[in-house]
Design an enzyme around this catalytic site. Sequence first.
Site, PDB file in Angstrom:
ATOM      1  N   GLU A 129      10.357 -23.260 -29.047  1.00  0.00           N
ATOM      2  CA  GLU A 129       9.838 -21.919 -28.756  1.00  0.00           C
ATOM      3  C   GLU A 129       8.766 -22.010 -27.683  1.00  0.00           C
ATOM      4  O   GLU A 129       7.975 -22.961 -27.651  1.00  0.00           O
ATOM      5  CB  GLU A 129       9.252 -21.316 -30.040  1.00  0.00           C
ATOM      6  N   ASP A 168       5.897 -19.368 -26.074  1.00  0.00           N
ATOM      7  CA  ASP A 168       5.307 -18.078 -26.452  1.00  0.00           C
ATOM      8  C   ASP A 168       4.293 -17.527 -25.466  1.00  0.00           C
ATOM      9  O   ASP A 168       3.369 -18.241 -25.056  1.00  0.00           O
ATOM     10  CB  ASP A 168       4.545 -18.207 -27.781  1.00  0.00           C
ATOM     11  N   GLU A 187       1.868 -14.243 -26.318  1.00  0.00           N
ATOM     12  CA  GLU A 187       1.511 -13.186 -27.266  1.00  0.00           C
ATOM     13  C   GLU A 187       0.234 -12.513 -26.769  1.00  0.00           C
ATOM     14  O   GLU A 187      -0.727 -13.196 -26.392  1.00  0.00           O
ATOM     15  CB  GLU A 187       1.297 -13.743 -28.676  1.00  0.00           C
ATOM     16  N   THR A 232      -0.941 -18.385 -25.951  1.00  0.00           N
ATOM     17  CA  THR A 232       0.263 -19.136 -25.587  1.00  0.00           C
ATOM     18  C   THR A 232       0.456 -20.283 -26.574  1.00  0.00           C
ATOM     19  O   THR A 232      -0.504 -20.800 -27.155  1.00  0.00           O
ATOM     20  CB  THR A 232       0.159 -19.717 -24.154  1.00  0.00           C
ATOM     21  N   ASN A 233       1.733 -20.673 -26.750  1.00  0.00           N
ATOM     22  CA  ASN A 233       2.044 -21.771 -27.657  1.00  0.00           C
ATOM     23  C   ASN A 233       3.378 -22.381 -27.243  1.00  0.00           C
ATOM     24  O   ASN A 233       4.213 -21.719 -26.606  1.00  0.00           O
ATOM     25  CB  ASN A 233       2.112 -21.271 -29.105  1.00  0.00           C
ATOM     26  N   ARG A 245       0.042 -25.747 -30.731  1.00  0.00           N
ATOM     27  CA  ARG A 245      -0.403 -26.112 -29.384  1.00  0.00           C
ATOM     28  C   ARG A 245      -0.952 -24.860 -28.672  1.00  0.00           C
ATOM     29  O   ARG A 245      -0.598 -24.557 -27.545  1.00  0.00           O
ATOM     30  CB  ARG A 245       0.762 -26.706 -28.591  1.00  0.00           C
ATOM     31  N   GLU A 246      -1.848 -24.177 -29.329  1.00  0.00           N
ATOM     32  CA  GLU A 246      -2.327 -22.891 -28.823  1.00  0.00           C
ATOM     33  C   GLU A 246      -3.350 -23.047 -27.706  1.00  0.00           C
ATOM     34  O   GLU A 246      -4.253 -23.869 -27.790  1.00  0.00           O
ATOM     35  CB  GLU A 246      -2.967 -22.076 -29.959  1.00  0.00           C
ATOM     36  N   TRP A 250      -4.968 -10.337 -38.816  1.00  0.00           N
ATOM     37  CA  TRP A 250      -5.500 -11.508 -38.114  1.00  0.00           C
ATOM     38  C   TRP A 250      -5.719 -11.323 -36.612  1.00  0.00           C
ATOM     39  O   TRP A 250      -6.495 -12.059 -35.995  1.00  0.00           O
ATOM     40  CB  TRP A 250      -4.585 -12.726 -38.308  1.00  0.00           C
ATOM     41  N   GLY A 290     -10.099 -11.963 -35.986  1.00  0.00           N
ATOM     42  CA  GLY A 290      -9.738 -12.594 -37.245  1.00  0.00           C
ATOM     43  C   GLY A 290      -9.368 -11.626 -38.340  1.00  0.00           C
ATOM     44  O   GLY A 290      -9.398 -11.984 -39.528  1.00  0.00           O
ATOM     45  N   ARG A 315     -10.569 -28.771 -35.944  1.00  0.00           N
ATOM     46  CA  ARG A 315      -9.178 -28.670 -36.367  1.00  0.00           C
ATOM     47  C   ARG A 315      -8.498 -30.032 -36.411  1.00  0.00           C
ATOM     48  O   ARG A 315      -7.592 -30.257 -37.216  1.00  0.00           O
ATOM     49  CB  ARG A 315      -8.442 -27.738 -35.397  1.00  0.00           C
TER      50      ARG A 315
END
Length: 307
Positions: free
Chosen positions: A123, A125, A127, A141-142, A151-152, A217, A221, A295
């Site tokens: 995929e 992306d 968004e 993006t990802n 992988r944002e 979200w 958030g 993270r």
Amino acid sequence: MHFIKHLSLSLSPSHFLNSINQTMTKIFLVLVLLQTLFNILVVASAGNLNQDFDLTWGDGRAQILDNGQLLTLSLDKTSGSGFRSKNQYLFGKIDMQMKLVPGNSAGTVTAYYLSSLGSTHDEIDFEFLGNLSGDPYILHTNVFTQGKGNREQQFYLWFDPTKDFHTYSILWNPQSIIFSVDGTPIRQFKNLESKGIPFPKNQAMSIYSSLWNADDWATRGGLVKADWSKAPFTASYRNFNAQACTWSSGSSHCSSSSSGSSSWLSQSLDATGQERIKWVQKNYMIYNYCRDTKRFPQGFPAECSLA
């Protein structure tokens, strides 16, 4: 020479460097604006959207108008809407002009992406996360490979994406994936299979887009909810163009540009593109998974140190 000498006498070294940096930033911004204008005015072989896409959900909230030249998605409290390409693609340069939900778009997400099917899907992306009136959209993006994403990278834009149409592009070839906005590259995901990192190359993907409620979200958030008194929310699309390899019955057919060139199959970032991507990431990137130590306390994903 006299001008430089005068500057050097009248400015301290730090002020002189700041002046040069400000000038270079202005030059880059002018180049970006010129590219934006070019992309708005010149769009190659834009076809009929009825021939390229199926409206897949939304019970009439998705529409193709103006004899196939305009597609709109809308969202209200009951439902959003979406579409999917008739073709599947295995590599391509995909362009779409979009105008996003104006005004108070908090809680809404406009997704535009390539995806295959299944638990090990690939995929790519775009968004667009809505926001309160006057606050900027976030471009999210990802990249997923074999079902794994995380992988944002997120960006602000250097313009208001609700005032006019802008071109959002994905260049996907065997060497890399390049995300671009109005011809300006913002992100590159390189093929690093030789280093053991999967890269999307074996699964054909369809193009999807949807406008949906993500107010749990999407904005701060989930603290800011959608204001349904402003519904319906509407995003618009036009001037789709694909120079791509279409996939059908287990084989692919690769198209060329109007000049007969398939240069997109081997295209990569030139020196100008590399400078532009640095400029965007320096000035407009607001999140990068490759810098999120909380993270990834045990270390960043391998591509972060190799890209």
